[in-house]
Design a protein around this motif. Structure first.
Motif, mmCIF file in Angstrom:
data_model
loop_
_atom_site.group_PDB
_atom_site.id
_atom_site.type_symbol
_atom_site.label_atom_id
_atom_site.label_comp_id
_atom_site.label_asym_id
_atom_site.label_seq_id
_atom_site.Cartn_x
_atom_site.Cartn_y
_atom_site.Cartn_z
ATOM 1 N N LEU A 179 26.025 -1.607 68.198
ATOM 2 C CA LEU A 179 25.704 -2.302 69.443
ATOM 3 C C LEU A 179 25.901 -1.401 70.670
ATOM 4 N N GLY A 180 26.245 -0.125 70.422
ATOM 5 C CA GLY A 180 26.425 0.810 71.524
ATOM 6 C C GLY A 180 27.738 0.654 72.255
ATOM 7 N N ARG A 181 28.749 0.109 71.574
ATOM 8 C CA ARG A 181 30.042 -0.146 72.210
ATOM 9 C C ARG A 181 31.047 0.975 71.921
ATOM 10 N N GLY A 182 30.562 2.202 71.954
ATOM 11 C CA GLY A 182 31.431 3.323 71.614
ATOM 12 C C GLY A 182 32.666 3.413 72.486
ATOM 13 N N LEU A 208 31.882 9.502 66.545
ATOM 14 C CA LEU A 208 30.673 8.879 67.092
ATOM 15 C C LEU A 208 30.975 8.132 68.381
ATOM 16 N N SER A 209 32.133 7.465 68.399
ATOM 17 C CA SER A 209 32.547 6.750 69.601
ATOM 18 C C SER A 209 32.748 7.720 70.760
ATOM 19 N N GLN A 210 33.408 8.828 70.476
ATOM 20 C CA GLN A 210 33.625 9.843 71.515
ATOM 21 C C GLN A 210 32.305 10.443 71.978
ATOM 22 N N ALA A 245 27.498 15.097 60.418
ATOM 23 C CA ALA A 245 27.661 14.606 61.787
ATOM 24 C C ALA A 245 28.164 15.715 62.704
ATOM 25 N N HIS A 246 29.107 16.514 62.200
ATOM 26 C CA HIS A 246 29.645 17.631 62.986
ATOM 27 C C HIS A 246 28.555 18.646 63.312
ATOM 28 N N VAL A 256 24.012 9.986 65.067
ATOM 29 C CA VAL A 256 24.346 8.618 64.675
ATOM 30 C C VAL A 256 23.226 8.018 63.838
ATOM 31 N N PRO A 257 23.059 8.465 62.593
ATOM 32 C CA PRO A 257 22.105 7.811 61.717
ATOM 33 C C PRO A 257 22.433 6.333 61.609
ATOM 34 N N ALA A 258 21.420 5.505 61.391
ATOM 35 C CA ALA A 258 21.645 4.056 61.337
ATOM 36 C C ALA A 258 22.707 3.691 60.315
ATOM 37 N N ALA A 259 22.774 4.471 59.221
ATOM 38 C CA ALA A 259 23.737 4.132 58.173
ATOM 39 C C ALA A 259 25.169 4.199 58.658
ATOM 40 N N VAL A 260 25.448 5.081 59.616
ATOM 41 C CA VAL A 260 26.828 5.231 60.080
ATOM 42 C C VAL A 260 27.288 4.007 60.829
#
Length: 283
Positions: A179-182, A208-210, A245-246, A256-260
């Motif tokens: 939802l983009g709430r990183g 991903l949040s960072q 990801a790194h 941020v692939p959808a699976a993550v």
């Protein structure tokens, strides 16, 4: 009636608080509450209280504990209290049953909300997934049955609830990231990675949040810290999901692939569909 197990043990009967103080009485009440409206056999209660070395008087002693629990409940039930206490804590064929509905026991409410949250996750409804799982996680006031001695039966129940909580955190954070709430989940993930320093999914989600918050240097430092711990303590490299990801971050690609963030087979596949992530508990 309200019985809380997700933290210290507390109980309310007929709107008045009463929680037994004796250790074994607390064990009995906790186990009966976890199995609310289901018969708990005498042998299982005996196993919980004394393990594989029960005294010869185990069943008689258990009956005494039940009588004392009923007296405590009756004292807060007012007129006709003993009759009501025997209805609440009933004798059943071969055991005892606590007549409480699942919504009167916080641990059972947690499990119901987690189940509903997982159902929404499978439908890829990130908003409802987050809402339901945050409600479930909000019921926790500390470590489950923090002040109750644990015998072999309760010990298994505690491990099961802890694992349910961990899964709820994983999927709830994934839904929030979708939802983009990183930025909103940064504090939660910082705490989770500190508590579970070898848990790859939490570290990946923190990265991903960072990244979503525009803190690239923190995301790279999170990867470095995880990599060092895995190599030093387990002799393992991070999973391909974390390494990918790194690398995407280093290349400046969207990592941020959808699976993550939620579009995966919930609880079964690793984030990128590669090998399973390491999810070791606290070091």
């Amino acid at each position: 009636m309200e019985i809380k197990l997700l933290g210290t043990l507390t109980a309310n009967f007929e709107n008045d608080a009463w929680t037994p103080s004796a250790a074994k009485h607390r064990q009995v009440l906790a186990l009966l509450a976890l199995r609310a409206r289901r018969t708990v056999p005498v042998w299982e209660l005996v196993d919980e209280l004394w393990g594989d070395q029960p005294p010869r008087s185990a069943q008689a002693t258990l009956q005494t504990y039940m009588m004392q629990l009923r007296r405590g409940i009756a004292a807060v039930c007012g007129k006709g209290g003993m009759v009501r206490a025997k209805e609440i804590l009933a004798t059943a064929h071969g055991g005892y049953v606590l007549d409480a509905s699942p919504d009167q026991v916080d641990a059972l409410t947690h499990e119901s909300l987690v189940s509903a949250g997982l159902a929404m996750a499978r439908k890829r409804d990130h908003r409802l997934t987050s809402e339901l799982l945050n409600q479930a996680l909000g019921l926790w006031r500390g470590d489950v049955l923090f002040d109750v001695p644990l015998g072999p039966v309760l010990r298994v129940e505690v491990l099961r609830l802890q694992e349910s909580r961990l899964s709820a955190f994983e999927i709830c954070v994934a839904a929030d990231l979708a939802l983009g709430r990183g930025i909103e989940v940064l504090a939660r993930l910082t705490e989770l990675t500190a508590r579970y320093p070898l848990h790859e999914r939490f570290h990946l989600q923190l990265m991903l949040s960072q990244y979503q918050a525009g803190r690239m240097w923190q995301a790279l430092e999170t990867y470095r810290r995880l990599h060092t711990r895995l190599v030093t303590e387990l002799g393992l490299e991070p999973s391909e999901a974390v390494r990918e990801a790194h690398q995407r971050m280093l290349r400046g690609d969207a990592p941020v692939p959808a699976a993550v963030v939620g579009d995966w087979d919930w609880g079964m596949r690793a984030e990128f569909g590669h090998e399973p992530l390491h999810s070791s508990g606290p070091a």
